[in-house]
Design an enzyme around this catalytic site. Sequence first.
Site, PDB file in Angstrom:
ATOM      1  N   LYS A 113      43.442  32.254  56.652  1.00 34.10           N
ATOM      2  CA  LYS A 113      42.231  31.531  57.034  1.00 34.10           C
ATOM      3  C   LYS A 113      42.539  30.049  57.235  1.00 34.10           C
ATOM      4  O   LYS A 113      43.315  29.705  58.090  1.00 34.10           O
ATOM      5  CB  LYS A 113      41.140  31.775  55.991  1.00 34.10           C
ATOM      6  CG  LYS A 113      41.019  33.241  55.545  1.00 34.10           C
ATOM      7  CD  LYS A 113      40.450  34.160  56.616  1.00 34.10           C
ATOM      8  CE  LYS A 113      40.556  35.647  56.282  1.00 34.10           C
ATOM      9  NZ  LYS A 113      39.941  36.059  55.032  1.00 34.10           N
ATOM     10  N   TYR A 164      34.748  39.016  48.337  1.00 33.16           N
ATOM     11  CA  TYR A 164      35.306  39.618  49.553  1.00 33.16           C
ATOM     12  C   TYR A 164      35.364  41.133  49.369  1.00 33.16           C
ATOM     13  O   TYR A 164      35.872  41.615  48.359  1.00 33.16           O
ATOM     14  CB  TYR A 164      36.698  39.031  49.826  1.00 33.16           C
ATOM     15  CG  TYR A 164      37.354  39.582  51.055  1.00 33.16           C
ATOM     16  CD1 TYR A 164      36.762  39.423  52.311  1.00 33.16           C
ATOM     17  CD2 TYR A 164      38.551  40.280  50.987  1.00 33.16           C
ATOM     18  CE1 TYR A 164      37.353  39.943  53.448  1.00 33.16           C
ATOM     19  CE2 TYR A 164      39.151  40.799  52.124  1.00 33.16           C
ATOM     20  CZ  TYR A 164      38.549  40.630  53.341  1.00 33.16           C
ATOM     21  OH  TYR A 164      39.135  41.150  54.470  1.00 33.16           O
TER      22      TYR A 164
HETATM   23  C1  LIG Z   1      40.061  37.188  54.225  1.00 31.78           C
HETATM   24  C2  LIG Z   1      39.897  37.065  52.773  1.00 31.78           C
HETATM   25  C3  LIG Z   1      40.749  37.747  51.896  1.00 31.78           C
HETATM   26  C4  LIG Z   1      41.811  38.702  52.387  1.00 31.78           C
HETATM   27  O1  LIG Z   1      42.847  38.033  53.060  1.00 31.78           O
HETATM   28  P1  LIG Z   1      43.754  38.722  54.182  1.00 31.78           P
HETATM   29  O2  LIG Z   1      44.688  37.616  54.553  1.00 31.78           O
HETATM   30  O3  LIG Z   1      42.863  39.191  55.290  1.00 31.78           O
HETATM   31  O4  LIG Z   1      44.473  39.877  53.554  1.00 31.78           O
HETATM   32  C5  LIG Z   1      40.578  37.551  50.533  1.00 31.78           C
HETATM   33  N1  LIG Z   1      39.608  36.730  50.062  1.00 31.78           N
HETATM   34  C6  LIG Z   1      38.769  36.066  50.876  1.00 31.78           C
HETATM   35  C7  LIG Z   1      37.719  35.183  50.299  1.00 31.78           C
HETATM   36  C8  LIG Z   1      38.887  36.193  52.250  1.00 31.78           C
HETATM   37  O5  LIG Z   1      38.034  35.553  53.057  1.00 31.78           O
END
Ligand SMILES: *Cc1c(COP(=O)(O)O)cnc(C)c1O
Length: 389
Positions: A206, A108
């Site tokens: 997510k 990420y």
């Molecule tokens: C979105 C994401 C993050 C960051 O998370 P947030 O809740 O947006 O701060 C970290 N790792 C992965 C794999 C992600 O998809």
Amino acid sequence: MENASADNTQLSPATVVVAAARPARRQGSPVNPPITISSTYHNMGAPDGSMLYARWTNESWHPAEDLIGRLENAKNPALLHASGMAAVANALHLAPAGSTIIMPRHAYHASLLVAHDRASREGGRVCEVDIADTAAVISAIEETSAGMVWIESPTNPMLEIADIPALAAAAHAAGALVGVDNTFATPLGQNPLNQGADVVIHSATKYLSGHSDVVLGATVTNNEELHLRLQDERTESGGIAGPFSAWLLLRGMRTLSLRMERIWENAAELARRLDTHPLVAEVSHPSLESHAQHERAKELMRCFGGVLTMRPVGGVAAAEDLGQFTEIWLPATSLGGVESSFERRRRFPTEAPTVPEDLIRVSVGIEDVEDLWRDMDRALHAVHGRAAH
Ligand SMILES: *Cc1c(COP(=O)(O)O)cnc(C)c1O
């Protein structure tokens, strides 16, 4: 909080997400945990571990923390953090100052930014690797005497699959910690703590919360010392979850199993169909035999994930235009919601330059797969000014 039964480790995750993390059963007690809206608690004298101040601990976090810990087969509850990035930053901080952190070149993008930032301030190093190339990662671990190995599997957005058990064993042999960002697979798809990880990280924004209405993160570890360090780091940095967000996360997780079942099924079916679509040049999803780590994914994971990528015929312009023509699919960043969405990742200048310019990351939701297919098929044709057949 009460667990569903004495031998509840035997329960399927589909039951655990519903039955665990509920208040004790007493006549007249609520079936759902309450939200506690209070920054401080009645408390005097030497701190005795009871509730005291809401930045240190908060009753409203506990149900979601218990549930994530259970789903990851962890001895400890998870720790909630203000966002996935708060969780990532805290976990990266476990690496010894000035040490080398091995990271997937397609991790990420913000995780890479945090690691590089810290390394440049503290005289450490970030060594970017192709996380799917096990032999190359192991030599990097040995050659750099790494302090930490950071794994994403599948990676965001290139969907490479890491051999977590092999990399964890090599890391431990070299004295390095292993962090696995398990956001893409979810605890239902794989449990990295059981494959040798020291700490697991989630962007709960997510799939865990699943409705694109909350930003939260979690860390979870079996190691008592790491647990306490992560907890202290959270208290000191102040990157805590709000009580309402924590409640929304728990509410979302009640349907995690149902959602993931549909999402994984939809994603594999759409990957299969898009793969032969005349207006799609390239599709990647671990379910496809053409995926370089298809066999590894089958062996190590209980899912192929809900994210696929595609490169449309027509390149960047087509990838940019697609969002104008879909009616169900949302052109939006993020992933893991009930709604299907997509975006061209290289629109962000911070995305890795090895990610193709025209690559669209697709987050498949829980809608009817035929409706999703028709909408995408029509949009792909509309981009090229042709009607769908
Ligand atoms: C979105 C994401 C993050 C960051 O998370 P947030 O809740 O947006 O701060 C970290 N790792 C992965 C794999 C992600 O998809």
